[in-house]
Design a protein around this motif. Structure first.
Motif, PDB file in Angstrom:
ATOM      1  N   VAL A 127      44.440  39.938  26.304  1.00  0.00           N
ATOM      2  CA  VAL A 127      44.040  38.829  27.180  1.00  0.00           C
ATOM      3  C   VAL A 127      42.517  38.753  27.317  1.00  0.00           C
ATOM      4  N   GLY A 187      42.514  35.735  25.247  1.00  0.00           N
ATOM      5  CA  GLY A 187      43.313  35.020  26.235  1.00  0.00           C
ATOM      6  C   GLY A 187      43.219  33.516  26.178  1.00  0.00           C
ATOM      7  N   ASN A 188      42.080  32.975  25.727  1.00  0.00           N
ATOM      8  CA  ASN A 188      41.942  31.521  25.641  1.00  0.00           C
ATOM      9  C   ASN A 188      42.782  30.909  24.522  1.00  0.00           C
ATOM     10  N   GLU A 217      46.340  37.519  36.543  1.00  0.00           N
ATOM     11  CA  GLU A 217      45.477  36.806  37.485  1.00  0.00           C
ATOM     12  C   GLU A 217      44.081  37.431  37.529  1.00  0.00           C
ATOM     13  N   GLU A 259      42.297  36.839  34.009  1.00  0.00           N
ATOM     14  CA  GLU A 259      41.912  35.429  33.858  1.00  0.00           C
ATOM     15  C   GLU A 259      40.683  35.095  34.699  1.00  0.00           C
ATOM     16  N   ILE A 278      39.189  32.518  32.051  1.00  0.00           N
ATOM     17  CA  ILE A 278      40.184  31.871  31.192  1.00  0.00           C
ATOM     18  C   ILE A 278      40.702  30.627  31.908  1.00  0.00           C
ATOM     19  N   PRO A 290      46.134  28.970  32.565  1.00  0.00           N
ATOM     20  CA  PRO A 290      46.932  30.147  32.937  1.00  0.00           C
ATOM     21  C   PRO A 290      47.932  30.520  31.837  1.00  0.00           C
TER      22      PRO A 290
END
Length: 337
Positions: free
Chosen positions: A87, A91-92, A116, A119, A124, A127
């Motif tokens: 992530v 993560g994107n 959470e 991000e 990010i 979600p």
């Protein structure tokens, strides 16, 4: 936080340790590709597989499908690094994380809390969703509370038949299929007459229970693997059974199963045609002040409208996705040639 409505007709499993399969995955035709860090990867290959997956997420074009990563189990020491490294570094480009062997709502909350935090730290924007594997006796016993665990992030429940069979100590070795051992005999007939055996479906109860829990909480129920990829007829039969029980997609453990799943979970042309007629007839009925009408000898009412609208929205989404896939394949062929 609202999760986008994604197609889930086919979900292709790709081992994170196989770089060649990773490169081919975006154009395989699956609605969802999940890059596997768990069962498909040997212990000695876990770290390298994680690196391969991060590279694949960042370097490949995933515009024609959704992409998720199956992390290792929460009871392993690979799990936290799977979440943090993947992530933080990719993560994107990640749509979802698939959590294996979920036994309670607490498992979902653990991963959701980590997401959470990561991000927020990495800024990010979109979600990351959660898909949950129901593949243990404990998970099935708690499936209703699991489905309610994190409505902002949960998207799908998946039935993992192989580990579920092991968890309940089933004697079957047929992953996702049926067996003559699960059958009933007719009563004895005349002396010497053979008794007939009728096979049953050993997975009817768990799939049905999971599907109800998913639908009751706005989630998508997905059927898991069919192990014999040399048996397309068996796969189609299993997929149709799952569709009748409310599932909207099925795993493909081999690329040859992707198109089979897409066929089963794509509305047939005659169904689409009748659905359009339903909406046309109901529009006429509404203009005349009638709440229900008959079409081809069958009653259609407000519930029929909701079903029709959902089906046509899915058809439109499939059309858009097929156009993107065709464009992606053409671009890849042009670049290669």
């Amino acid at each position: 936080m609202t999760m986008p409505h994604r197609l889930h007709r086919s979900e292709l499993a790709v081992p994170g340790s196989n770089e060649r399969m990773l490169e081919r995955a975006p154009d395989a035709g699956a609605d969802v590709v999940f890059l596997d860090l768990e069962d498909a990867v040997a212990p000695d290959d876990k770290v390298q597989a994680r690196l391969n997956v991060i590279t694949a997420l960042n370097d490949l074009d995933w515009s024609a499908c959704s992409v998720s990563v199956r992390i290792n189990g929460l009871d392993t020491y690979w799990c936290y690094r799977d979440i943090v490294d993947v992530v933080e570094q990719a993560g994107n480009n990640l749509d979802a994380i698939l959590i294996p062997k979920v036994s309670s709502a607490a498992d979902v909350h653990l991963v959701a809390t980590m997401l959470e935090q990561i991000e927020a730290a990495m800024d990010i924007k979109d979600p990351i969703a959660l898909y949950v594997l129901i593949e243990t006796a404990a998970g099935m016993a708690n499936v209703e509370t699991i489905a309610q665990a994190h409505p902002e992030r949960l998207e799908a429940l998946v039935f993992g038949v192989a580990d579920y069979a092991a968890s309940i100590q089933s004697t079957t070795t047929n992953i996702g299929g049926v067996t003559s051992d699960y059958s009933v005999l007719t009563d004895p007939a005349e002396e010497g007459a053979p008794r007939e055996a009728f096979w049953g479906d050993p997975w009817h109860y768990p799939i049905a229970r999971m599907a109800v829990a998913a639908r009751a909480n706005g989630l998508r129920p997905i059927d898991g693997p069919f192990g014999d990829f040399s048996d397309p007829e068996g796969y189609i039969s299993a997929a149709r059974r799952a569709a009748m029980l409310g599932c909207e997609g099925k795993w493909a453990i081999h690329p040859s199963q992707v198109e089979l799943a897409n066929q089963v979970f794509t509305p047939a042309d005659h169904v689409v045609s009748r659905t359009r007629r339903i909406l046309e007839e109901m529009e006429i009925a509404a203009s005349e002040g009638r709440g229900a009408v008959s079409l081809d000898g069958r009653l259609i009412d407000a519930a029929s409208i909701r079903m029709a609208e959902n089906l046509l929205a899915k058809v439109e989404q499939i059309g858009e996705r097929d156009a993107i896939l065709a464009e992606s394949r053409s671009a890849r062929e042009a670049a290669a040639g």
